[in-house]
Design a protein around this motif. Structure first.
Motif, PDB file in Angstrom:
ATOM      1  N   LYS A  98       0.831  -1.208   0.000  1.00 33.89           N
ATOM      2  CA  LYS A  98       0.000   0.000   0.000  1.00 33.89           C
ATOM      3  C   LYS A  98       0.859   1.249   0.000  1.00 33.89           C
ATOM      4  N   ALA A  99       1.991   1.158   0.688  1.00 37.33           N
ATOM      5  CA  ALA A  99       2.890   2.307   0.782  1.00 37.33           C
ATOM      6  C   ALA A  99       3.764   2.452  -0.458  1.00 37.33           C
ATOM      7  N   GLY A 100       3.601   1.513  -1.411  1.00 35.56           N
ATOM      8  CA  GLY A 100       4.298   1.672  -2.686  1.00 35.56           C
ATOM      9  C   GLY A 100       5.402   0.677  -2.974  1.00 35.56           C
ATOM     10  N   ALA A 101       5.605  -0.315  -2.093  1.00 39.02           N
ATOM     11  CA  ALA A 101       6.632  -1.322  -2.372  1.00 39.02           C
ATOM     12  C   ALA A 101       6.295  -2.063  -3.665  1.00 39.02           C
ATOM     13  N   VAL A 102       7.316  -2.361  -4.444  1.00 41.55           N
ATOM     14  CA  VAL A 102       7.116  -3.072  -5.704  1.00 41.55           C
ATOM     15  C   VAL A 102       6.798  -4.537  -5.435  1.00 41.55           C
ATOM     16  N   ASN A 103       7.411  -5.062  -4.379  1.00 40.64           N
ATOM     17  CA  ASN A 103       7.274  -6.500  -4.132  1.00 40.64           C
ATOM     18  C   ASN A 103       7.642  -6.802  -2.688  1.00 40.64           C
ATOM     19  N   GLU A 119      14.293  -8.074 -10.148  1.00 34.69           N
ATOM     20  CA  GLU A 119      14.156  -7.790 -11.590  1.00 34.69           C
ATOM     21  C   GLU A 119      12.920  -6.926 -11.842  1.00 34.69           C
ATOM     22  N   GLU A 120      11.809  -7.255 -11.163  1.00 33.20           N
ATOM     23  CA  GLU A 120      10.581  -6.462 -11.308  1.00 33.20           C
ATOM     24  C   GLU A 120      10.802  -5.034 -10.817  1.00 33.20           C
ATOM     25  N   ALA A 121      11.560  -4.901  -9.727  1.00 30.41           N
ATOM     26  CA  ALA A 121      11.822  -3.576  -9.170  1.00 30.41           C
ATOM     27  C   ALA A 121      12.643  -2.732 -10.133  1.00 30.41           C
ATOM     28  N   PHE A 122      13.666  -3.330 -10.740  1.00 28.43           N
ATOM     29  CA  PHE A 122      14.490  -2.575 -11.693  1.00 28.43           C
ATOM     30  C   PHE A 122      13.707  -2.262 -12.973  1.00 28.43           C
ATOM     31  N   ALA A 123      12.800  -3.161 -13.360  1.00 30.95           N
ATOM     32  CA  ALA A 123      11.943  -2.876 -14.516  1.00 30.95           C
ATOM     33  C   ALA A 123      11.071  -1.660 -14.225  1.00 30.95           C
ATOM     34  N   GLN A 124      10.584  -1.553 -12.982  1.00 32.30           N
ATOM     35  CA  GLN A 124       9.775  -0.387 -12.611  1.00 32.30           C
ATOM     36  C   GLN A 124      10.616   0.877 -12.629  1.00 32.30           C
ATOM     37  N   LEU A 125      11.859   0.773 -12.158  1.00 35.16           N
ATOM     38  CA  LEU A 125      12.751   1.929 -12.150  1.00 35.16           C
ATOM     39  C   LEU A 125      12.940   2.461 -13.570  1.00 35.16           C
ATOM     40  N   GLU A 126      13.085   1.552 -14.525  1.00 34.53           N
ATOM     41  CA  GLU A 126      13.275   1.943 -15.920  1.00 34.53           C
ATOM     42  C   GLU A 126      12.018   2.562 -16.521  1.00 34.53           C
ATOM     43  N   SER A 127      10.849   2.091 -16.043  1.00 38.30           N
ATOM     44  CA  SER A 127       9.593   2.521 -16.674  1.00 38.30           C
ATOM     45  C   SER A 127       8.843   3.582 -15.883  1.00 38.30           C
ATOM     46  N   MET A 184      -6.023 -15.098  -9.825  1.00 41.74           N
ATOM     47  CA  MET A 184      -4.624 -14.914 -10.255  1.00 41.74           C
ATOM     48  C   MET A 184      -4.476 -15.210 -11.754  1.00 41.74           C
ATOM     49  N   GLU A 185      -5.177 -16.250 -12.208  1.00 45.60           N
ATOM     50  CA  GLU A 185      -5.098 -16.618 -13.633  1.00 45.60           C
ATOM     51  C   GLU A 185      -5.691 -15.516 -14.507  1.00 45.60           C
ATOM     52  N   LYS A 186      -6.842 -14.962 -14.106  1.00 46.14           N
ATOM     53  CA  LYS A 186      -7.479 -13.910 -14.906  1.00 46.14           C
ATOM     54  C   LYS A 186      -6.655 -12.619 -14.922  1.00 46.14           C
ATOM     55  N   LEU A 187      -5.966 -12.355 -13.809  1.00 49.17           N
ATOM     56  CA  LEU A 187      -5.120 -11.155 -13.757  1.00 49.17           C
ATOM     57  C   LEU A 187      -3.770 -11.383 -14.426  1.00 49.17           C
ATOM     58  N   ALA A 188      -3.500 -12.643 -14.801  1.00 53.76           N
ATOM     59  CA  ALA A 188      -2.240 -13.022 -15.459  1.00 53.76           C
ATOM     60  C   ALA A 188      -1.040 -12.712 -14.574  1.00 53.76           C
ATOM     61  N   SER A 193       1.994 -10.431  -4.589  1.00 49.93           N
ATOM     62  CA  SER A 193       2.419  -9.029  -4.701  1.00 49.93           C
ATOM     63  C   SER A 193       1.990  -8.412  -6.029  1.00 49.93           C
ATOM     64  N   SER A 194       2.052  -9.189  -7.107  1.00 45.11           N
ATOM     65  CA  SER A 194       1.631  -8.679  -8.417  1.00 45.11           C
ATOM     66  C   SER A 194       0.128  -8.410  -8.441  1.00 45.11           C
ATOM     67  N   ALA A 195      -0.652  -9.301  -7.813  1.00 47.20           N
ATOM     68  CA  ALA A 195      -2.099  -9.099  -7.739  1.00 47.20           C
ATOM     69  C   ALA A 195      -2.432  -7.861  -6.912  1.00 47.20           C
ATOM     70  N   LEU A 196      -1.727  -7.689  -5.803  1.00 50.04           N
ATOM     71  CA  LEU A 196      -1.954  -6.512  -4.958  1.00 50.04           C
ATOM     72  C   LEU A 196      -1.599  -5.231  -5.690  1.00 50.04           C
TER      73      LEU A 196
END
Length: 207
Positions: A98-103, A119-127, A184-188, A193-196
């Protein structure tokens, strides 16, 4: 790749053994690592630090990881955060998201789980400049859920366990597991953490 070209991780953990073992593993995986012994010393230096990803332990003396995260937000520091939580500590993980953590990654963590989270965190940094995920896209994904699947997601957003969600909806924990898997399947997505992240981007759980 030169040493200076490698992505940088700021590891904030009060446990010296964890700092040593995690930084060794992360360097072998191709990252640069700067270690910080606690949240207070990290915040003392953060304005002078090179931008990177913050790997932040939640349970620390002096200042908890959530308090550090709150202070980072107050100062407008946008480095992506991955938090390390105790096993099964869903409510803390949800607060961090809620406070903004990527994962978030549960201790004791598996190497591949931690590396994927980073890896997800660095992808967010780039985007970040493009916006990692827009609200409209998140809302579109949630629209595919059934009302019951949405109920389960809302329970997860509140930090509830499967058993607590089952009690609140008056259904069995097994039924919750089935709805959760379908959600989870419908949200892909393949992690809570990704669902949240999708839920929070869409505004689910806002006060």
């Amino acid at each position: 790749m030169t040493e200076t070209g490698k992505p940088l991780i700021h590891l904030v953990d009060d446990d010296e053994a964890v700092r040593h073992s995690a930084s060794f593993m992360l360097r072998l995986a191709g990252y640069r690592v700067q270690t910080h012994k606690d949240g207070v010393s990290f915040l003392d230096d953060v304005e002078k630090l090179e931008e990177g990803c913050i790997l932040l332990d939640v349970q620390m003396p002096k200042m908890s990881g959530l308090a550090v995260q709150k202070e980072l937000n107050a100062r407008g520091i946008g480095m992506p955060v991955v938090v390390l939580t105790g096993h099964g500590d869903v409510s803390v993980a949800v607060q961090a998201m809620k406070a903004g953590a990527v994962n978030f990654v549960e201790k004791p963590y598996e190497k591949q789980v931690l590396l994927k989270a980073l890896e997800e965190a660095f992808a967010q940094l780039e985007s970040q400049s493009r916006g990692a995920m827009h609200k409209a896209d998140a809302e579109k994904r949630l629209a595919h859920l059934t009302p019951r699947e949405t109920d389960v997601l809302e329970g997860l957003v509140e930090g509830l366990t499967n058993k607590a969600i089952a009690n609140s909806l008056n259904i069995s924990p097994r039924t919750v597991e089935i709805h959760r898997a379908n959600m989870m399947e419908k949200l892909a997505v393949d992690s809570l953490s990704s669902a949240l992240r999708i839920a929070f981007t869409a505004g689910l759980g806002e006060d």
